[in-house]
Design an enzyme around this catalytic site. Sequence first.
Site, PDB file in Angstrom:
ATOM      1  CE  LYS A   1     -10.446  -6.907   0.260  1.00 28.01           C
ATOM      2  NZ  LYS A   1     -10.057  -5.485   0.156  1.00 28.01           N
TER       3      LYS A   1
ATOM      4  N   GLY B   1      -6.042  -3.705  -7.670  1.00 30.84           N
ATOM      5  CA  GLY B   1      -7.198  -2.885  -7.301  1.00 30.84           C
ATOM      6  C   GLY B   1      -6.761  -1.525  -6.794  1.00 30.84           C
TER       7      GLY B   1
ATOM      8  CB  SER C   1     -13.064   0.651   1.030  1.00 26.02           C
ATOM      9  OG  SER C   1     -12.202   0.733  -0.092  1.00 26.02           O
TER      10      SER C   1
ATOM     11  NE  ARG D   1      -2.840  -9.775   0.426  1.00 27.98           N
ATOM     12  CZ  ARG D   1      -1.569  -9.392   0.506  1.00 27.98           C
ATOM     13  NH1 ARG D   1      -0.647 -10.234   0.940  1.00 27.98           N
ATOM     14  NH2 ARG D   1      -1.189  -8.174   0.165  1.00 27.98           N
TER      15      ARG D   1
ATOM     16  NE  ARG E   1     -10.816  -6.661  -6.594  1.00 33.31           N
ATOM     17  CZ  ARG E   1      -9.760  -6.328  -5.863  1.00 33.31           C
ATOM     18  NH1 ARG E   1      -8.543  -6.407  -6.377  1.00 33.31           N
ATOM     19  NH2 ARG E   1      -9.914  -5.902  -4.625  1.00 33.31           N
TER      20      ARG E   1
ATOM     21  CG  ASP F   1      -5.301  -7.185   2.109  1.00 35.42           C
ATOM     22  OD1 ASP F   1      -6.456  -7.318   1.658  1.00 35.42           O
ATOM     23  OD2 ASP F   1      -4.593  -6.196   1.856  1.00 35.42           O
TER      24      ASP F   1
ATOM     25  CB  SER G   1      -0.897   0.023   1.241  1.00 30.37           C
ATOM     26  OG  SER G   1      -1.821  -1.026   1.198  1.00 30.37           O
TER      27      SER G   1
END
Length: 442
Positions: free
Chosen positions: A357, A99, A173, A403, A127, A330, A22
């Site tokens: 996700k 995303g 979010s 993930r 998504r 996550d 991030s």
Amino acid sequence: MIALEKAAKPLRGDVFVPGDKSISHRSIMFGAISEGTTEITGFLESADCLSTIDCFRKMGIIIDHSMRPSNGVPVITVHGKGLGGLNAPKDTLYTGNSGTTTRLMSGILAAQPFDCNITGDSSIEKRPMNRVMKPLNQMGADITSLRGNECCPLHISGGKTLRGINYRSPIASAQVKSAVLLAGLYAVGDTVVYEPALSRNHTEIMLTAFGADIHNEVATDGSAAAILHPGMPLHGIKINVPGDISSAAYFIAAALVVPGSELLIRNVGVNSTRDGIIRVLGQMGADITLLNLDESQEPKADILVRYSELSGGANGKFEIGGKDIPTMIDELPVVAVIAACADCDTIIRDAAELRVKESNRIDAVVENLKAMGCDIEATEDGMIIHGGKPLHGADIKTYNDHRLAMSFAVAALAAEGTTRIVDDRCAGISYPSFFKDLQSLL
Ligand code: S3P
């Protein structure tokens, strides 16, 4: 394809995980729209963050990669051109699997003088994008879904004057919040984003460092507010990206499912909007200690984790939900793996976001843990895991979701027999050296 066996011995040693995803994305984006150079160390060179670099290069931003002559440390330098410095891209901006790139960049693109199209891979094209299109269009942007299904490809028409907004997001979010705040930098008037619980606040912290007037507050109704007064010039800065707690989570989990293990994971970001995994596992009885805590704006620490038998408290049950969820969203797939190995029931609720996700992570986690012998059921907004049944190896379906690949590599270490992860390469979306790093401990 990778085949993994049950761990033959405890995992011991030190681990360094790569930079936070991030923070890495934001360092490129905010550097690009600031005046002057931004120097980034610890940048995560994974497929997702390289997609962000690629998109900004297509808009005329020079981004170099070099080694610091004194110590050989890799440095990324972004030659920012200020809020109005982006050029129209010649082609569609391609965001791959990311995303964060797609949604945050939409906020910036909404305010540019040029038109552009943006899309990504087959996961991105499924998504939901209405969550950013709706508030951005309310601000005066003109963003449409080219297939009319509220997903990518998106067309963003330029030359719009944006107005600041008071936006109540129905979900916690950081991608939605950040997209609206980034558009707010270009808008007339203040922008306030309210969310039901505080999502990761890297945007607020980093934009402050770049010179923006932005802060978080708790609103009178208990919701979390991010408040931006636009008009301040942004200027380039130096950023040192800490290790990603979402990547550290796989080693925390590995130490908790392989008896006798003890791992020290160094230099990990432990921002309180991201540290849910440490708090929640601590409540379940995990022996996790933070060492060398550096309480800067983005706090970091070394995480010492020792194998522990986890339990569900007096009634043999443990519940994870509410405001903890955004702080560990996550990590929930790997938390489900830990719960499958714990001698208690674990209920994960308020996590319906997992369904949208990179894959539908509720259904995919349940399907794969079931295949390994776990007693587990999916719910609308989470799952119920009856832990403690012995796991056995299985062929894992990752749905190209990084993930899932990494979470089930951890499950393999606790399972009798062989576990095969067919598309293991998807780990490169956030952690290219994951399997090498894991194997070095086995
Ligand atoms: C991210 C926010 C989260 C997270 C994603 C990265 C970010 O998504 O799941 O991996 O960098 O802002 P949401 O904002 O959709 O919760």
